[in-house]
Every structure is written in C-alpha cells, then in structure tokens.
Design an enzyme around this catalytic site. Structure first.
Site, short mmCIF file in Angstrom:
data_model
loop_
_atom_site.label_atom_id
_atom_site.label_comp_id
_atom_site.label_asym_id
_atom_site.label_seq_id
_atom_site.Cartn_x
_atom_site.Cartn_y
_atom_site.Cartn_z
N THR A 16 0.84 -1.20 0.00
CA THR A 16 0.00 0.00 0.00
C THR A 16 0.88 1.25 0.00
OG1 THR A 16 -0.21 0.20 2.42
CG2 THR A 16 -1.77 -1.26 1.28
N GLY A 17 0.34 2.32 -0.58
CA GLY A 17 1.10 3.56 -0.65
C GLY A 17 2.42 3.38 -1.36
N SER A 18 2.38 2.73 -2.53
CA SER A 18 3.63 2.30 -3.15
C SER A 18 3.97 3.03 -4.44
CB SER A 18 3.60 0.79 -3.41
OG SER A 18 2.38 0.38 -4.00
N GLY A 21 8.68 6.65 -2.69
CA GLY A 21 9.33 6.48 -1.40
C GLY A 21 9.58 5.04 -0.98
N ILE A 22 9.40 4.78 0.31
CA ILE A 22 9.66 3.45 0.87
C ILE A 22 8.77 2.41 0.20
CG2 ILE A 22 9.45 2.04 2.96
CD1 ILE A 22 10.34 4.51 4.56
N SER A 53 7.48 3.23 12.61
CA SER A 53 8.53 4.24 12.63
C SER A 53 9.19 4.26 14.00
CB SER A 53 7.93 5.62 12.34
OG SER A 53 8.84 6.66 12.63
N TYR A 81 1.18 11.89 14.70
CA TYR A 81 1.87 10.91 13.85
C TYR A 81 2.50 9.81 14.69
CZ TYR A 81 5.55 8.93 10.89
OH TYR A 81 6.39 8.06 10.22
#
Length: 264
Positions: free
Chosen positions: A13-15, A18-19, A141, A154
C-alpha cells in the site's frame, strides 16, 4: 541468501513513491507478483513503469483508490481478493504543534495510518491462514517508540501500528502467517525530501545542509549520522516477506540508523 517469492502475490500500500515503491521494486526482484496501490491511476502507472524499468522481468499491476477510507479498502479487495504478502506501508505525516492539532487531524491520521492496515489485514490474513502461509507487515517508525514533540499525532499512530501488529501475530499463532512491524528512522523518501527542499529554499541553504542540521538537532542519537535510503529500509521488508524469515514473528524490527537508544 537467495530470496525467491515466485508464485506469491504481494500488495504494497502507498507504493507509488518512497519506501513503498522501493519495497515494491525489491519484491518484484524476487519474482513476486506485486500490486502497486496509490490514490490516482496516473501515479500508479508511473510507479509500475518505474518498477519495470528497474526489474525488466517484473510482474506488476496496480489498483488506484483511497485506502485511507473503508470504500477504498473494499475496492482493492474486490479487485485483488487474495494475497500472500501484505505490506501496510500507507501513511501520512505532518509536523504540527500539539495544541494546533484539531480533532479532524487526529481522525484523519488514524484512518490513514492505522485503520487502512487494520481493514486490509482483517481480510487478507484470513485467507493466508486458510492456505497455511502468509506475511503481513506494518511500516511503523522509530517515532512510535520516541514520540516526536513536533508531531505527536503521527507518533501515536505509529505506536498503534506496533500494538496492532503484535496483537494480530498473537491471533494468528501457529497458522504459518507471520506478522511483523518495521521501524524506519529518518529516511530520504519523496515526502521527506520535498519537506526538506522547501525548508532549504526558505532558508537559502542546500538541502544537504538542512538534512545534516535535522539529524544533529532532532535525531542526535543517530549512529549513521545521515538519512537512510528507501532501499535500505526496503531490504529489511523484503527479507521479512521471504521464506527465510519464517521464525521472525510478532517482532518490531528497527531499521532506524541507531536512533533509538536501546539494546533490545
């Protein structure tokens, strides 16, 4: 060590950058069929092209949608009903003083950073357990262990991801499905790069100087004394998705450059 995930389907996801994009590229290199996700079709298409450029033999497709919403999760599940590997990487961050964070921001951060992974894991983990193999990861994180004063909302969501990850691992004990969290430290992702570039422009200095100042001022415990690359973070994720990582389960694995001052 040779990691071969041929025949496995991996959702990241969210690919689109970035990471997440680095993880998708790394998994594609192992032979996995990778599903790219992002908010717009244009961004998804760009990411697919990037992966294929890096890995010409890649088997990669994409799904566009807002996975920070229940509807977006349903759309992904409808298009990709089963997966062997789920990387819950989607996340947002925003430096903001605690007293300036309204309820709406807290809700938005929980929807995107926590509930997106909860919804998808709730669905895909059940199929993995029935088949007797699976890998789920939450990209948390170091801020989940050391809450940053400049973005408490966050950090709180990143702590929540650690709790969900461990709890889900306990729920899936003995099924052949592992659930782990990875904890990147300061990383030169697209979002972080853009953030530092804006500061550099405003201050009239180089981005490299802004990055050095950030580490010295805000993450002085870093042992590598620099931002990590997205590929360095992705390497750990790819390993945890592998057959070889079968005994690593319920863990919070740090790839933080030594920022967290802990021997455990």
């Amino acid at each position: 060590m040779h990691i071969d995930l041929t025949g496995r389907t991996a959702i990241v996801t969210g690919s689109t950058a970035g990471i997440g994009l680095a993880i998708a590229t790394g998994l594609a290199g192992t032979g996995a069929h990778v599903i790219i996700t992002g908010r717009t079709q244009a961004r998804v298409d760009e990411a697919i092209a990037s992966v294929k450029s890096a890995v010409p033999t890649a088997k990669v497709t994409g799904v566009a949608g807002d996975l920070g919403s229940a509807e977006g999760a349903r759309q992904l599940i409808a298009q990709v009903p089963e997966a062997d590997i789920l990387i819950n990487n989607l996340g947002i961050f925003e430096p903001k003083a605690f007293f300036d964070i309204p309820d709406e921001d807290w809700t938005r951060f929980f929807e995107v950073n926590v509930l997106s992974g909860v919804r998808l894991s709730r669905h895909y983990a059940q199929g993995m357990a029935k088949r007797g193999w699976g890998r789920i990861q939450f990209v948390s994180s170091e801020s989940g262990l050391q809450i940053p004063a400049e973005m408490v909302h966050y950090g709180t969501t990143k702590t929540a991801q650690l709790a969900v990850s461990r709890g889900l691992a306990e729920s899936l004990a003995g099924t052949g499905v592992t659930v782990n969290a990875i904890l990147p430290g300061p990383t030169r992702s697209e979002g972080v790069g853009d953030f530092f570039a804006k500061i550099a422009k405003d201050q009239g200095v180089s981005q490299e100087q802004v990055e050095r100042d950030f580490i010295q001022t805000h993450r002085p415990s870093s042992l590598i004394k620099r931002l990590a690359t997205v590929e360095e973070v992705a390497n750990l994720s790819v390993y945890l998705a592998s057959e070889q990582a079968s005994a690593t389960n319920g863990a919070a694995m740090r790839v933080d450059g030594g920022v967290v001052r802990s021997i455990a």
